[in-house]
Design an enzyme around this catalytic site. Structure first.
Site, short mmCIF file in Angstrom:
data_model
loop_
_atom_site.label_atom_id
_atom_site.label_comp_id
_atom_site.label_asym_id
_atom_site.label_seq_id
_atom_site.Cartn_x
_atom_site.Cartn_y
_atom_site.Cartn_z
N LYS A 6 -0.18 0.09 -5.82
CA LYS A 6 -1.21 -0.52 -5.11
C LYS A 6 -1.47 -2.11 -5.67
O LYS A 6 -0.80 -2.32 -6.74
CB LYS A 6 -2.66 0.27 -5.25
CG LYS A 6 -2.53 1.57 -4.42
CD LYS A 6 -3.78 2.09 -4.45
CE LYS A 6 -3.63 3.48 -3.33
NZ LYS A 6 -4.86 4.12 -3.45
N ARG B 225 -1.50 10.74 -7.72
CA ARG B 225 -0.82 10.80 -6.63
C ARG B 225 0.21 9.47 -6.52
O ARG B 225 -0.18 8.45 -6.84
CB ARG B 225 -1.72 10.73 -5.49
CG ARG B 225 -1.11 10.55 -4.18
CD ARG B 225 -2.15 10.36 -3.10
NE ARG B 225 -1.79 10.25 -1.58
CZ ARG B 225 -1.13 9.13 -1.07
NH1 ARG B 225 -1.18 7.82 -1.88
NH2 ARG B 225 -0.57 9.06 0.25
C1 8Y4 Z 1 1.90 0.41 -1.37
C2 8Y4 Z 1 2.05 1.54 -0.93
C3 8Y4 Z 1 0.64 -0.05 -1.55
C4 8Y4 Z 1 0.96 2.28 -0.64
C5 8Y4 Z 1 -0.47 0.79 -1.34
C6 8Y4 Z 1 -0.26 1.95 -0.65
C7 8Y4 Z 1 -4.89 7.68 -1.76
C8 8Y4 Z 1 -4.65 8.66 -0.80
C9 8Y4 Z 1 -3.85 6.76 -0.03
C10 8Y4 Z 1 -5.68 7.86 -2.88
C11 8Y4 Z 1 -5.93 9.90 -2.30
C12 8Y4 Z 1 -1.72 3.77 -0.50
C13 8Y4 Z 1 -3.63 9.00 1.48
C14 8Y4 Z 1 -2.82 4.21 0.35
N1 8Y4 Z 1 -4.24 6.60 -1.17
N2 8Y4 Z 1 -5.39 9.74 -0.85
N3 8Y4 Z 1 -4.03 8.27 0.29
N4 8Y4 Z 1 -6.10 8.88 -3.01
N5 8Y4 Z 1 -6.43 11.23 -2.57
N6 8Y4 Z 1 -1.26 2.45 -0.23
O1 8Y4 Z 1 -5.80 6.75 -3.76
O2 8Y4 Z 1 -0.85 4.48 -0.93
S1 8Y4 Z 1 -2.82 5.88 1.03
#
Ligand code: 8Y4
Length: 275
Positions: free
Chosen positions: A221, A255
Protein backbone atom coordinates in the site's frame (compact mmCIF):
# COMPACT_ATOMS: atom_id res chain seq x y z
CA UNK A 1 -8.35 -18.49 19.57
CA UNK A 2 -9.33 -20.17 16.31
CA UNK A 3 -11.41 -19.68 13.19
CA UNK A 4 -13.81 -22.50 12.40
CA UNK A 5 -14.28 -23.06 8.69
CA UNK A 6 -16.82 -25.63 7.50
CA UNK A 7 -14.17 -28.28 6.85
CA UNK A 8 -11.26 -27.29 9.13
CA UNK A 9 -10.26 -24.91 11.87
CA UNK A 10 -7.32 -22.53 11.87
CA UNK A 11 -5.45 -21.95 15.15
CA UNK A 12 -4.56 -18.28 15.54
CA UNK A 13 -1.82 -18.73 18.17
CA UNK A 14 0.69 -17.90 15.44
CA UNK A 15 0.11 -15.18 12.84
CA UNK A 16 -1.50 -16.61 9.73
CA UNK A 17 -1.05 -15.52 6.13
CA UNK A 18 -3.93 -14.69 3.79
CA UNK A 19 -2.70 -14.60 0.19
CA UNK A 20 -4.26 -11.99 -2.10
CA UNK A 21 -5.72 -13.24 -5.37
CA UNK A 22 -7.15 -10.60 -7.66
CA UNK A 23 -9.24 -11.87 -10.55
CA UNK A 24 -9.33 -8.86 -12.81
CA UNK A 25 -9.05 -9.19 -16.59
CA UNK A 26 -5.62 -8.07 -17.78
CA UNK A 27 -6.13 -4.91 -19.82
CA UNK A 28 -2.89 -5.47 -21.73
CA UNK A 29 -3.78 -8.86 -23.21
CA UNK A 30 -7.13 -9.85 -24.72
CA UNK A 31 -7.14 -13.46 -23.56
CA UNK A 32 -10.56 -12.81 -22.03
CA UNK A 33 -11.90 -14.20 -18.79
CA UNK A 34 -10.51 -17.72 -19.30
CA UNK A 35 -6.92 -16.45 -19.36
CA UNK A 36 -7.56 -14.45 -16.18
CA UNK A 37 -9.06 -17.50 -14.47
CA UNK A 38 -6.14 -19.66 -15.55
CA UNK A 39 -3.53 -17.15 -14.35
CA UNK A 40 -5.40 -16.68 -11.06
CA UNK A 41 -5.63 -20.43 -10.41
CA UNK A 42 -1.91 -20.86 -11.09
CA UNK A 43 -1.07 -18.05 -8.67
CA UNK A 44 -3.43 -19.55 -6.04
CA UNK A 45 -1.70 -22.95 -6.25
CA UNK A 46 1.67 -21.20 -6.02
CA UNK A 47 0.55 -19.33 -2.89
CA UNK A 48 -0.58 -22.63 -1.33
CA UNK A 49 2.91 -24.06 -2.00
CA UNK A 50 4.41 -20.92 -0.47
CA UNK A 51 2.52 -21.52 2.77
CA UNK A 52 -0.64 -19.40 2.54
CA UNK A 53 -3.22 -20.33 5.20
CA UNK A 54 -6.15 -18.69 3.39
CA UNK A 55 -6.58 -17.52 -0.22
CA UNK A 56 -8.60 -14.30 -0.58
CA UNK A 57 -10.31 -14.18 -3.97
CA UNK A 58 -11.59 -10.83 -5.18
CA UNK A 59 -13.03 -9.59 -8.46
CA UNK A 60 -13.89 -5.98 -7.64
CA UNK A 61 -11.01 -3.52 -7.47
CA UNK A 62 -11.20 -1.44 -4.30
CA UNK A 63 -8.08 0.56 -5.11
CA UNK A 64 -8.48 4.30 -4.68
CA UNK A 65 -10.31 5.69 -7.73
CA UNK A 66 -11.72 2.32 -8.86
CA UNK A 67 -15.22 2.24 -10.34
CA UNK A 68 -17.89 -0.28 -9.23
CA UNK A 69 -18.51 -3.66 -10.92
CA UNK A 70 -21.85 -5.35 -11.70
CA UNK A 71 -23.00 -8.37 -9.67
CA UNK A 72 -23.07 -10.86 -12.58
CA UNK A 73 -19.63 -9.74 -13.77
CA UNK A 74 -18.20 -10.14 -10.29
CA UNK A 75 -19.69 -13.65 -9.96
CA UNK A 76 -18.31 -14.62 -13.39
CA UNK A 77 -14.86 -13.53 -12.27
CA UNK A 78 -14.62 -15.19 -8.87
CA UNK A 79 -16.83 -18.32 -8.92
CA UNK A 80 -14.84 -20.42 -11.45
CA UNK A 81 -11.60 -19.61 -9.61
CA UNK A 82 -13.03 -20.48 -6.17
CA UNK A 83 -14.39 -23.76 -7.57
CA UNK A 84 -11.04 -24.70 -9.09
CA UNK A 85 -9.04 -23.85 -5.95
CA UNK A 86 -11.44 -25.89 -3.81
CA UNK A 87 -11.31 -28.81 -6.24
CA UNK A 88 -7.49 -28.89 -6.23
CA UNK A 89 -6.56 -27.94 -2.64
CA UNK A 90 -7.98 -28.01 0.88
CA UNK A 91 -6.82 -24.48 1.75
CA UNK A 92 -9.69 -22.28 2.97
CA UNK A 93 -10.81 -19.66 0.44
CA UNK A 94 -12.30 -16.32 1.39
CA UNK A 95 -14.40 -14.31 -1.01
CA UNK A 96 -13.58 -10.60 -1.04
CA UNK A 97 -16.90 -8.95 -1.82
CA UNK A 98 -19.56 -6.60 -0.45
CA UNK A 99 -22.44 -8.01 -2.47
CA UNK A 100 -24.76 -10.52 -0.78
CA UNK A 101 -25.35 -12.34 -4.11
CA UNK A 102 -21.59 -12.79 -4.60
CA UNK A 103 -21.25 -14.02 -0.99
CA UNK A 104 -23.91 -16.65 -1.69
CA UNK A 105 -22.39 -17.69 -5.02
CA UNK A 106 -18.88 -17.77 -3.52
CA UNK A 107 -20.02 -19.97 -0.63
CA UNK A 108 -21.83 -22.31 -3.04
CA UNK A 109 -18.58 -22.55 -5.03
CA UNK A 110 -16.74 -23.62 -1.86
CA UNK A 111 -15.58 -20.43 -0.14
CA UNK A 112 -15.14 -20.83 3.64
CA UNK A 113 -14.96 -17.17 4.64
CA UNK A 114 -16.26 -13.72 3.71
CA UNK A 115 -14.01 -10.66 3.51
CA UNK A 116 -15.98 -7.44 3.25
CA UNK A 117 -14.36 -3.98 3.04
CA UNK A 118 -17.86 -2.56 3.69
CA UNK A 119 -18.31 -4.63 6.89
CA UNK A 120 -21.61 -6.16 5.65
CA UNK A 121 -23.00 -2.64 5.17
CA UNK A 122 -24.71 -3.37 1.83
CA UNK A 123 -28.46 -4.08 2.09
CA UNK A 124 -29.02 -7.78 2.76
CA UNK A 125 -25.37 -8.66 3.43
CA UNK A 126 -25.68 -9.16 7.20
CA UNK A 127 -28.63 -11.54 6.70
CA UNK A 128 -26.82 -13.58 4.03
CA UNK A 129 -23.66 -13.78 6.14
CA UNK A 130 -25.70 -15.00 9.13
CA UNK A 131 -27.39 -17.63 6.98
CA UNK A 132 -24.08 -18.84 5.49
CA UNK A 133 -22.62 -19.21 9.00
CA UNK A 134 -19.03 -18.58 7.83
CA UNK A 135 -16.25 -16.53 9.43
CA UNK A 136 -16.44 -12.93 8.20
CA UNK A 137 -13.91 -10.11 8.22
CA UNK A 138 -15.45 -6.70 8.95
CA UNK A 139 -13.24 -3.87 7.67
CA UNK A 140 -13.45 -0.14 8.34
CA UNK A 141 -13.56 2.30 5.41
CA UNK A 142 -14.32 6.04 5.41
CA UNK A 143 -16.27 6.88 2.24
CA UNK A 144 -16.22 4.79 -0.95
CA UNK A 145 -13.19 3.62 -2.99
CA UNK A 146 -13.76 6.15 -5.79
CA UNK A 147 -13.38 9.15 -3.47
CA UNK A 148 -12.09 7.87 -0.12
CA UNK A 149 -8.57 9.31 -0.45
CA UNK A 150 -9.82 12.81 -1.39
CA UNK A 151 -9.79 14.27 2.11
CA UNK A 152 -10.08 11.73 4.91
CA UNK A 153 -10.96 13.36 8.22
CA UNK A 154 -11.23 12.11 11.80
CA UNK A 155 -11.27 13.84 15.20
CA UNK A 156 -9.78 10.65 16.73
CA UNK A 157 -9.08 7.99 14.13
CA UNK A 158 -8.39 5.15 16.58
CA UNK A 159 -11.54 5.78 18.64
CA UNK A 160 -13.72 6.23 15.55
CA UNK A 161 -12.49 3.08 13.80
CA UNK A 162 -12.81 1.03 17.01
CA UNK A 163 -16.33 2.40 17.64
CA UNK A 164 -17.37 1.65 14.07
CA UNK A 165 -16.12 -1.93 14.30
CA UNK A 166 -17.80 -2.42 17.70
CA UNK A 167 -21.09 -1.15 16.19
CA UNK A 168 -20.78 -3.48 13.21
CA UNK A 169 -20.03 -6.41 15.56
CA UNK A 170 -23.21 -5.56 17.52
CA UNK A 171 -25.29 -5.43 14.30
CA UNK A 172 -23.85 -8.78 13.18
CA UNK A 173 -24.44 -10.47 16.54
CA UNK A 174 -28.02 -9.13 16.63
CA UNK A 175 -28.56 -10.73 13.20
CA UNK A 176 -27.37 -14.10 14.50
CA UNK A 177 -23.69 -14.11 13.47
CA UNK A 178 -21.57 -15.86 16.10
CA UNK A 179 -19.00 -13.64 17.84
CA UNK A 180 -16.46 -16.41 17.23
CA UNK A 181 -16.99 -15.97 13.48
CA UNK A 182 -16.15 -12.25 13.46
CA UNK A 183 -12.72 -10.97 12.42
CA UNK A 184 -12.00 -7.22 12.53
CA UNK A 185 -9.75 -5.01 10.40
CA UNK A 186 -8.99 -1.26 10.71
CA UNK A 187 -8.75 -0.97 6.92
CA UNK A 188 -5.34 0.56 6.22
CA UNK A 189 -5.48 3.04 3.33
CA UNK A 190 -9.29 3.06 3.10
CA UNK A 191 -10.06 6.75 3.63
CA UNK A 192 -6.90 7.31 5.67
CA UNK A 193 -3.84 9.53 5.35
CA UNK A 194 -0.36 8.33 6.31
CA UNK A 195 -0.85 9.93 9.74
CA UNK A 196 -4.15 8.07 10.23
CA UNK A 197 -2.53 4.78 9.18
CA UNK A 198 0.38 5.34 11.60
CA UNK A 199 -1.96 6.20 14.49
CA UNK A 200 -3.91 2.98 13.84
CA UNK A 201 -0.75 0.92 13.52
CA UNK A 202 0.61 2.16 16.83
CA UNK A 203 -2.73 1.33 18.50
CA UNK A 204 -3.15 -2.22 17.19
CA UNK A 205 -3.12 -3.43 20.81
CA UNK A 206 -6.50 -1.71 21.29
CA UNK A 207 -7.93 -3.75 18.41
CA UNK A 208 -6.39 -6.93 19.84
CA UNK A 209 -8.03 -5.92 23.15
CA UNK A 210 -11.51 -6.37 21.65
CA UNK A 211 -10.91 -10.12 21.84
CA UNK A 212 -11.80 -10.62 18.16
CA UNK A 213 -9.25 -12.00 15.69
CA UNK A 214 -7.46 -9.07 14.01
CA UNK A 215 -6.67 -9.01 10.29
CA UNK A 216 -4.23 -6.45 8.87
CA UNK A 217 -3.82 -5.50 5.22
CA UNK A 218 -0.86 -3.25 4.49
CA UNK A 219 0.75 -5.18 1.63
CA UNK A 220 2.17 -2.91 -1.12
CA UNK A 221 0.00 0.00 0.00
CA UNK A 222 0.95 3.64 -0.53
CA UNK A 223 1.84 3.95 3.15
CA UNK A 224 5.12 2.19 2.26
CA UNK A 225 6.02 4.60 -0.56
CA UNK A 226 5.21 7.53 1.69
CA UNK A 227 7.31 6.21 4.58
CA UNK A 228 10.27 5.67 2.24
CA UNK A 229 9.57 8.90 0.36
CA UNK A 230 10.25 6.94 -2.84
CA UNK A 231 7.61 6.27 -5.52
CA UNK A 232 9.79 3.65 -7.21
CA UNK A 233 10.92 1.67 -4.15
CA UNK A 234 10.63 -2.11 -3.98
CA UNK A 235 7.42 -2.49 -1.96
CA UNK A 236 8.14 -6.07 -0.88
CA UNK A 237 10.63 -5.20 1.88
CA UNK A 238 8.27 -2.57 3.28
CA UNK A 239 5.32 -4.96 3.08
CA UNK A 240 7.14 -7.77 4.89
CA UNK A 241 8.45 -5.36 7.53
CA UNK A 242 4.94 -4.04 8.23
CA UNK A 243 3.48 -7.58 8.30
CA UNK A 244 6.12 -8.61 10.84
CA UNK A 245 5.54 -5.48 12.93
CA UNK A 246 1.77 -6.16 12.88
CA UNK A 247 2.41 -9.77 13.95
CA UNK A 248 4.54 -8.57 16.88
CA UNK A 249 1.69 -6.28 17.91
CA UNK A 250 -0.67 -9.24 17.99
CA UNK A 251 -2.29 -9.35 14.54
CA UNK A 252 -3.75 -12.82 13.93
CA UNK A 253 -3.91 -12.71 10.12
CA UNK A 254 -1.93 -10.64 7.63
CA UNK A 255 -3.34 -10.18 4.10
CA UNK A 256 -0.40 -10.12 1.68
CA UNK A 257 0.68 -10.32 -1.96
CA UNK A 258 4.18 -11.66 -1.18
CA UNK A 259 3.28 -14.94 0.52
CA UNK A 260 6.65 -16.70 0.40
CA UNK A 261 8.60 -13.76 1.79
CA UNK A 262 6.02 -13.09 4.53
CA UNK A 263 5.80 -16.75 5.58
CA UNK A 264 9.62 -16.91 5.81
CA UNK A 265 9.78 -13.76 7.93
CA UNK A 266 7.01 -14.95 10.28
CA UNK A 267 8.64 -18.38 10.67
CA UNK A 268 11.98 -16.85 11.63
CA UNK A 269 10.21 -14.49 14.02
CA UNK A 270 8.24 -17.35 15.64
CA UNK A 271 11.46 -19.36 16.11
CA UNK A 272 13.16 -16.59 18.08
CA UNK A 273 10.13 -15.02 19.79
CA UNK A 274 10.42 -15.01 23.55
CA UNK A 275 14.21 -15.39 23.58
C1 8Y4 B 1 -1.15 -2.12 -4.39
C2 8Y4 B 1 -1.90 -3.25 -4.40
C3 8Y4 B 1 -1.58 -1.04 -3.66
C4 8Y4 B 1 -3.09 -3.32 -3.69
C5 8Y4 B 1 -2.76 -1.10 -2.96
C6 8Y4 B 1 -3.51 -2.24 -2.96
C7 8Y4 B 1 -7.84 -4.87 2.33
C8 8Y4 B 1 -8.85 -5.76 1.94
C9 8Y4 B 1 -8.07 -4.69 0.21
C10 8Y4 B 1 -7.51 -4.79 3.72
C11 8Y4 B 1 -9.19 -6.48 4.09
C12 8Y4 B 1 -5.34 -3.26 -1.70
C13 8Y4 B 1 -9.94 -6.35 -0.23
C14 8Y4 B 1 -6.72 -2.86 -1.36
N1 8Y4 B 1 -7.36 -4.22 1.23
N2 8Y4 B 1 -9.52 -6.56 2.79
N3 8Y4 B 1 -8.99 -5.63 0.59
N4 8Y4 B 1 -8.22 -5.61 4.55
N5 8Y4 B 1 -9.82 -7.24 4.98
N6 8Y4 B 1 -4.70 -2.22 -2.29
O1 8Y4 B 1 -6.66 -4.01 4.17
O2 8Y4 B 1 -4.89 -4.34 -1.50
S1 8Y4 B 1 -7.90 -4.19 -1.45
Amino acid sequence: MQLCFPSASLELGVTRVMGILNVTPDSFSDGGLYASHDAALRRALEMVEEGADIIDVGGESTRPGATPLGTAEEIDRVVPVIEAICRLTSVPVSVDTSKPEVMRAGAAAGASMLNDVRALGVEGAVEVAAELNLPVCLMHMQGEPRTMQAEPHYADVVAEVLNYLQERIAVCVAAGIKTSNIVIDPGFGFGKTLEHNLALFSSLDEFVGTGQPLLIGVSRKSMILKLLNDESCDRVIGSVTLALAAARKGAHIVRVHDVRQTVDALRIEAAVAGF
